[in-house]
Motif scaffolding. Sequence first.
Motif, PDB file in Angstrom:
ATOM      1  N   MET A   1     -12.616  16.256  29.889  1.00  0.00           N
ATOM      2  CA  MET A   1     -13.147  15.543  28.734  1.00  0.00           C
ATOM      3  C   MET A   1     -14.626  15.269  28.950  1.00  0.00           C
ATOM      4  SD  MET A   1     -12.004  14.206  25.985  1.00  0.00           S
ATOM      5  CE  MET A   1     -13.096  13.745  24.716  1.00  0.00           C
ATOM      6  N   PRO A   2     -15.418  15.412  27.917  1.00  0.00           N
ATOM      7  CA  PRO A   2     -16.827  15.064  28.064  1.00  0.00           C
ATOM      8  C   PRO A   2     -16.994  13.600  28.446  1.00  0.00           C
ATOM      9  CG  PRO A   2     -16.360  15.998  25.886  1.00  0.00           C
ATOM     10  CD  PRO A   2     -15.071  15.869  26.598  1.00  0.00           C
ATOM     11  N   LYS A   3     -18.059  13.304  29.141  1.00  0.00           N
ATOM     12  CA  LYS A   3     -18.280  11.937  29.587  1.00  0.00           C
ATOM     13  C   LYS A   3     -18.512  10.981  28.425  1.00  0.00           C
ATOM     14  CE  LYS A   3     -19.819  12.884  34.194  1.00  0.00           C
ATOM     15  NZ  LYS A   3     -20.710  12.510  35.261  1.00  0.00           N
ATOM     16  N   LYS A   4     -18.984  11.495  27.305  1.00  0.00           N
ATOM     17  CA  LYS A   4     -19.247  10.645  26.147  1.00  0.00           C
ATOM     18  C   LYS A   4     -18.262  10.982  25.045  1.00  0.00           C
ATOM     19  CE  LYS A   4     -23.996   9.874  27.269  1.00  0.00           C
ATOM     20  NZ  LYS A   4     -25.354   9.737  26.804  1.00  0.00           N
ATOM     21  N   ALA A   5     -17.134  10.295  25.018  1.00  0.00           N
ATOM     22  CA  ALA A   5     -16.092  10.537  24.033  1.00  0.00           C
ATOM     23  C   ALA A   5     -16.133   9.459  22.952  1.00  0.00           C
ATOM     24  CB  ALA A   5     -14.715  10.521  24.705  1.00  0.00           C
ATOM     25  N   VAL A   6     -15.572   9.797  21.798  1.00  0.00           N
ATOM     26  CA  VAL A   6     -15.358   8.810  20.743  1.00  0.00           C
ATOM     27  C   VAL A   6     -13.941   8.281  20.944  1.00  0.00           C
ATOM     28  CG1 VAL A   6     -15.192   8.405  18.272  1.00  0.00           C
ATOM     29  CG2 VAL A   6     -16.931   9.966  19.166  1.00  0.00           C
ATOM     30  N   VAL A   7     -13.840   6.978  21.167  1.00  0.00           N
ATOM     31  CA  VAL A   7     -12.553   6.344  21.451  1.00  0.00           C
ATOM     32  C   VAL A   7     -12.221   5.400  20.306  1.00  0.00           C
ATOM     33  CG1 VAL A   7     -11.264   4.892  23.046  1.00  0.00           C
ATOM     34  CG2 VAL A   7     -13.023   6.444  23.922  1.00  0.00           C
ATOM     35  N   PHE A   8     -11.070   5.614  19.685  1.00  0.00           N
ATOM     36  CA  PHE A   8     -10.594   4.692  18.668  1.00  0.00           C
ATOM     37  C   PHE A   8      -9.726   3.654  19.355  1.00  0.00           C
ATOM     38  CE2 PHE A   8     -11.659   8.459  16.285  1.00  0.00           C
ATOM     39  CZ  PHE A   8     -12.279   7.940  15.165  1.00  0.00           C
ATOM     40  N   PHE A  26     -11.294 -11.264  21.299  1.00  0.00           N
ATOM     41  CA  PHE A  26     -11.683 -11.960  22.530  1.00  0.00           C
ATOM     42  C   PHE A  26     -11.161 -11.250  23.775  1.00  0.00           C
ATOM     43  CE2 PHE A  26     -11.299 -15.647  19.503  1.00  0.00           C
ATOM     44  CZ  PHE A  26     -12.661 -15.749  19.272  1.00  0.00           C
ATOM     45  N   ARG A  27      -9.909 -10.844  23.766  1.00  0.00           N
ATOM     46  CA  ARG A  27      -9.329 -10.184  24.940  1.00  0.00           C
ATOM     47  C   ARG A  27      -9.759  -8.722  25.062  1.00  0.00           C
ATOM     48  NH1 ARG A  27      -5.421 -12.667  27.952  1.00  0.00           N
ATOM     49  NH2 ARG A  27      -4.715 -14.650  27.123  1.00  0.00           N
ATOM     50  N   LEU A  28     -10.353  -8.182  24.029  1.00  0.00           N
ATOM     51  CA  LEU A  28     -10.790  -6.784  24.058  1.00  0.00           C
ATOM     52  C   LEU A  28     -12.185  -6.618  24.648  1.00  0.00           C
ATOM     53  CD1 LEU A  28      -9.666  -5.681  20.480  1.00  0.00           C
ATOM     54  CD2 LEU A  28      -8.345  -5.612  22.603  1.00  0.00           C
ATOM     55  N   GLN A  29     -12.912  -7.703  24.842  1.00  0.00           N
ATOM     56  CA  GLN A  29     -14.305  -7.616  25.281  1.00  0.00           C
ATOM     57  C   GLN A  29     -14.470  -6.884  26.611  1.00  0.00           C
ATOM     58  OE1 GLN A  29     -16.954  -8.285  23.378  1.00  0.00           O
ATOM     59  NE2 GLN A  29     -15.383  -8.650  21.844  1.00  0.00           N
ATOM     60  N   GLY A  30     -13.620  -7.171  27.581  1.00  0.00           N
ATOM     61  CA  GLY A  30     -13.709  -6.504  28.880  1.00  0.00           C
ATOM     62  C   GLY A  30     -13.492  -5.002  28.759  1.00  0.00           C
ATOM     63  N   MET A  31     -12.487  -4.604  27.977  1.00  0.00           N
ATOM     64  CA  MET A  31     -12.193  -3.190  27.772  1.00  0.00           C
ATOM     65  C   MET A  31     -13.359  -2.511  27.046  1.00  0.00           C
ATOM     66  SD  MET A  31      -9.313  -0.852  27.698  1.00  0.00           S
ATOM     67  CE  MET A  31      -8.039  -2.000  27.916  1.00  0.00           C
ATOM     68  N   LEU A  32     -13.908  -3.172  26.040  1.00  0.00           N
ATOM     69  CA  LEU A  32     -15.061  -2.621  25.325  1.00  0.00           C
ATOM     70  C   LEU A  32     -16.235  -2.411  26.270  1.00  0.00           C
ATOM     71  CD1 LEU A  32     -14.942  -4.726  22.041  1.00  0.00           C
ATOM     72  CD2 LEU A  32     -14.793  -2.247  22.199  1.00  0.00           C
ATOM     73  N   ASN A  33     -16.505  -3.404  27.111  1.00  0.00           N
ATOM     74  CA  ASN A  33     -17.616  -3.302  28.061  1.00  0.00           C
ATOM     75  C   ASN A  33     -17.431  -2.136  29.022  1.00  0.00           C
ATOM     76  OD1 ASN A  33     -19.101  -5.443  27.065  1.00  0.00           O
ATOM     77  ND2 ASN A  33     -18.115  -6.928  28.403  1.00  0.00           N
ATOM     78  N   VAL A  34     -16.232  -2.002  29.580  1.00  0.00           N
ATOM     79  CA  VAL A  34     -15.961  -0.939  30.560  1.00  0.00           C
ATOM     80  C   VAL A  34     -16.130   0.438  29.915  1.00  0.00           C
ATOM     81  CG1 VAL A  34     -14.105   0.128  31.908  1.00  0.00           C
ATOM     82  CG2 VAL A  34     -14.514  -2.316  32.072  1.00  0.00           C
ATOM     83  N   LEU A  35     -15.587   0.615  28.717  1.00  0.00           N
ATOM     84  CA  LEU A  35     -15.671   1.921  28.059  1.00  0.00           C
ATOM     85  C   LEU A  35     -17.101   2.239  27.627  1.00  0.00           C
ATOM     86  CD1 LEU A  35     -12.396   1.826  25.941  1.00  0.00           C
ATOM     87  CD2 LEU A  35     -12.825   3.137  28.025  1.00  0.00           C
ATOM     88  N   GLN A  36     -17.808   1.256  27.103  1.00  0.00           N
ATOM     89  CA  GLN A  36     -19.186   1.498  26.670  1.00  0.00           C
ATOM     90  C   GLN A  36     -20.108   1.748  27.857  1.00  0.00           C
ATOM     91  OE1 GLN A  36     -19.732  -1.946  24.168  1.00  0.00           O
ATOM     92  NE2 GLN A  36     -19.025  -0.849  22.350  1.00  0.00           N
ATOM     93  N   ARG A  37     -19.886   1.043  28.963  1.00  0.00           N
ATOM     94  CA  ARG A  37     -20.673   1.281  30.174  1.00  0.00           C
ATOM     95  C   ARG A  37     -20.458   2.692  30.711  1.00  0.00           C
ATOM     96  NH1 ARG A  37     -18.694  -2.184  34.056  1.00  0.00           N
ATOM     97  NH2 ARG A  37     -18.144  -3.688  32.496  1.00  0.00           N
ATOM     98  N   ALA A  38     -19.263   3.236  30.483  1.00  0.00           N
ATOM     99  CA  ALA A  38     -18.959   4.601  30.929  1.00  0.00           C
ATOM    100  C   ALA A  38     -19.549   5.648  29.969  1.00  0.00           C
ATOM    101  CB  ALA A  38     -17.446   4.788  31.043  1.00  0.00           C
ATOM    102  N   GLY A  39     -20.202   5.195  28.893  1.00  0.00           N
ATOM    103  CA  GLY A  39     -20.872   6.120  27.984  1.00  0.00           C
ATOM    104  C   GLY A  39     -20.081   6.498  26.750  1.00  0.00           C
ATOM    105  N   HIS A  40     -18.918   5.884  26.543  1.00  0.00           N
ATOM    106  CA  HIS A  40     -18.094   6.225  25.384  1.00  0.00           C
ATOM    107  C   HIS A  40     -18.491   5.396  24.169  1.00  0.00           C
ATOM    108  CE1 HIS A  40     -15.671   8.449  28.187  1.00  0.00           C
ATOM    109  NE2 HIS A  40     -15.407   7.356  28.882  1.00  0.00           N
ATOM    110  N   ARG A  41     -18.261   5.970  22.999  1.00  0.00           N
ATOM    111  CA  ARG A  41     -18.465   5.257  21.742  1.00  0.00           C
ATOM    112  C   ARG A  41     -17.104   4.740  21.295  1.00  0.00           C
ATOM    113  NH1 ARG A  41     -19.269   7.957  16.249  1.00  0.00           N
ATOM    114  NH2 ARG A  41     -19.391   6.137  14.910  1.00  0.00           N
TER     115      ARG A  41
END
Length: 93
Positions: A1-8, A26-41
């Motif tokens: 998978m490309p490093k920059k994926a679109v994640v729904f 509120f509970r999704l913030q950590g997951m959002l941060n981890v995925l965005q830091r990895a370069g995903h949209r």
Amino acid sequence: MPKKAVVFMRYGPYRSLNLTVEHRTFRLQGMLNVLQRAGHRVILQKIKDWDALELIVNGEVVFQCKISSLEFGGDGKLDPLCEQAKLAVLHAY
């Protein structure tokens, strides 16, 4: 998978502190941060399924868990579910 994926990120309503049932992020913030830091949209989508979280890449569900199982707030670095989700997105086809 490309490093920059679109994640729904599809998420359902859940009860917090025995208050009303609502769609909260509120509970999704950590997951959002981890995925965005990895370069995903990440694109958030509300669903009707109770306490459900799904990550979809290229039309395929690559990760599922209960929202209530995620750690509240924070950056997601110490939450093992966030790490599992990041790896699932990385290994998606």
